[in-house]
Write an enzyme that holds these catalytic residues in place. Structure first.
Site, short mmCIF file in Angstrom:
data_model
loop_
_atom_site.label_atom_id
_atom_site.label_comp_id
_atom_site.label_asym_id
_atom_site.label_seq_id
_atom_site.Cartn_x
_atom_site.Cartn_y
_atom_site.Cartn_z
N LYS A 1 2.42 -3.16 -7.55
CA LYS A 1 1.33 -4.13 -7.66
C LYS A 1 0.16 -3.58 -8.48
O LYS A 1 0.08 -2.37 -8.74
CB LYS A 1 0.89 -4.53 -6.24
CG LYS A 1 1.96 -5.30 -5.46
CD LYS A 1 1.42 -5.76 -4.11
CE LYS A 1 2.45 -6.58 -3.34
NZ LYS A 1 1.91 -7.07 -2.04
N TYR B 1 5.16 -16.49 -5.14
CA TYR B 1 4.69 -16.48 -3.75
C TYR B 1 4.62 -17.89 -3.16
O TYR B 1 3.87 -18.12 -2.21
CB TYR B 1 3.34 -15.79 -3.66
CG TYR B 1 3.43 -14.27 -3.66
CD1 TYR B 1 4.07 -13.59 -2.62
CD2 TYR B 1 2.89 -13.51 -4.69
CE1 TYR B 1 4.16 -12.20 -2.61
CE2 TYR B 1 2.96 -12.11 -4.69
CZ TYR B 1 3.60 -11.48 -3.64
OH TYR B 1 3.68 -10.09 -3.62
N ASN C 1 -1.66 -3.41 -1.16
CA ASN C 1 -0.71 -2.55 -0.46
C ASN C 1 0.40 -2.01 -1.36
O ASN C 1 1.48 -1.68 -0.90
CB ASN C 1 -0.14 -3.28 0.77
CG ASN C 1 0.56 -4.57 0.38
OD1 ASN C 1 0.69 -4.88 -0.80
ND2 ASN C 1 1.02 -5.32 1.37
N HIS D 1 5.65 -4.64 -3.50
CA HIS D 1 6.37 -5.77 -2.90
C HIS D 1 7.83 -5.39 -2.70
O HIS D 1 8.39 -4.64 -3.50
CB HIS D 1 6.31 -6.99 -3.83
CG HIS D 1 7.31 -8.06 -3.44
ND1 HIS D 1 7.05 -8.97 -2.45
CD2 HIS D 1 8.58 -8.31 -3.87
CE1 HIS D 1 8.12 -9.76 -2.29
NE2 HIS D 1 9.05 -9.38 -3.14
N GLU E 1 14.31 -13.94 -6.11
CA GLU E 1 13.27 -13.23 -6.85
C GLU E 1 13.83 -12.56 -8.10
O GLU E 1 13.22 -12.63 -9.18
CB GLU E 1 12.60 -12.21 -5.92
CG GLU E 1 11.83 -12.89 -4.79
CD GLU E 1 11.36 -11.94 -3.70
OE1 GLU E 1 11.62 -10.71 -3.80
OE2 GLU E 1 10.72 -12.43 -2.73
#
Ligand code: UDP
Ligand code: MG
Length: 141
Positions: free
Chosen positions: A15, A55, A118, A121, A132
């Site tokens: 990320k 998402y 965080n 993913h 995905e």
């Protein structure tokens, strides 16, 4: 034995927080040391439309807007990983969603800074991994 025909695949993203903080190489090293093969790697920056589609499952959650803003805030790295039990093993290597609750030595404990920021993913099921991966690397599904 590395027979790509039968190895499970999962989808990973490094990320924007982790890329910006210079952790891309360290995360890829951890992934490889943990026995994953990297079948695809793409460095990119998402459009708002790409983030919202990816998402979509979280569209009605209170954090959706913040999540999309974060995911388009800078460059990211898309990865397709393969190994036996890839989905569960990558979730375990990432650690809990909230870095404060992630086990010692996990990617999110090492490199994440908040529940939103965080670091990575990981797909949560084989079905979602296929969805995905198919969005970005249709030739692999
Ligand atoms: N997220 C957030 N606030 C929350 C829960 C999640 O900002 O309260 C973000 C966080 O970046 C997380 C992503 O939304 O990784 C997707 O949430 P999910 O519950 O699917 O967690 P994950 O599968 O990534 O562990
Ligand atoms: Mg999830």
């Amino acid at each position: 034995m590395h027979n790509l025909e039968v190895l499970e695949q999962t989808f990973a993203i490094i990320k924007p927080d982790a890329v910006k903080d210079g952790h891309t190489e360290a995360i890829i090293d951890l992934i490889e040391q943990s026995g994953f093969d990297i079948l695809a790697e793409e460095h990119c920056t998402w459009t708002r439309e790409q983030a919202e589609e990816f998402y979509d499952i979280h569209r009605n959650r209170p954090f959706f807007g913040e999540l999309v803003e974060f995911m388009i805030s800078g460059p990211i790295v898309l990865l397709v990983l393969a190994k036996e039990n890839a989905v569960v093993d990558w979730r375990n290597l990432m650690g809990a969603t909230n870095p404060a609750e992630a086990a010692k030595g996990t990617v999110r404990q090492l490199f994440g800074t908040s529940i939103g920021n965080n670091a990575t993913h990981g797909s949560d099921s084989i079905e979602n991994a296929n969805r995905e991966i198919g969005l970005f690397f249709p030739e692999l599904v």
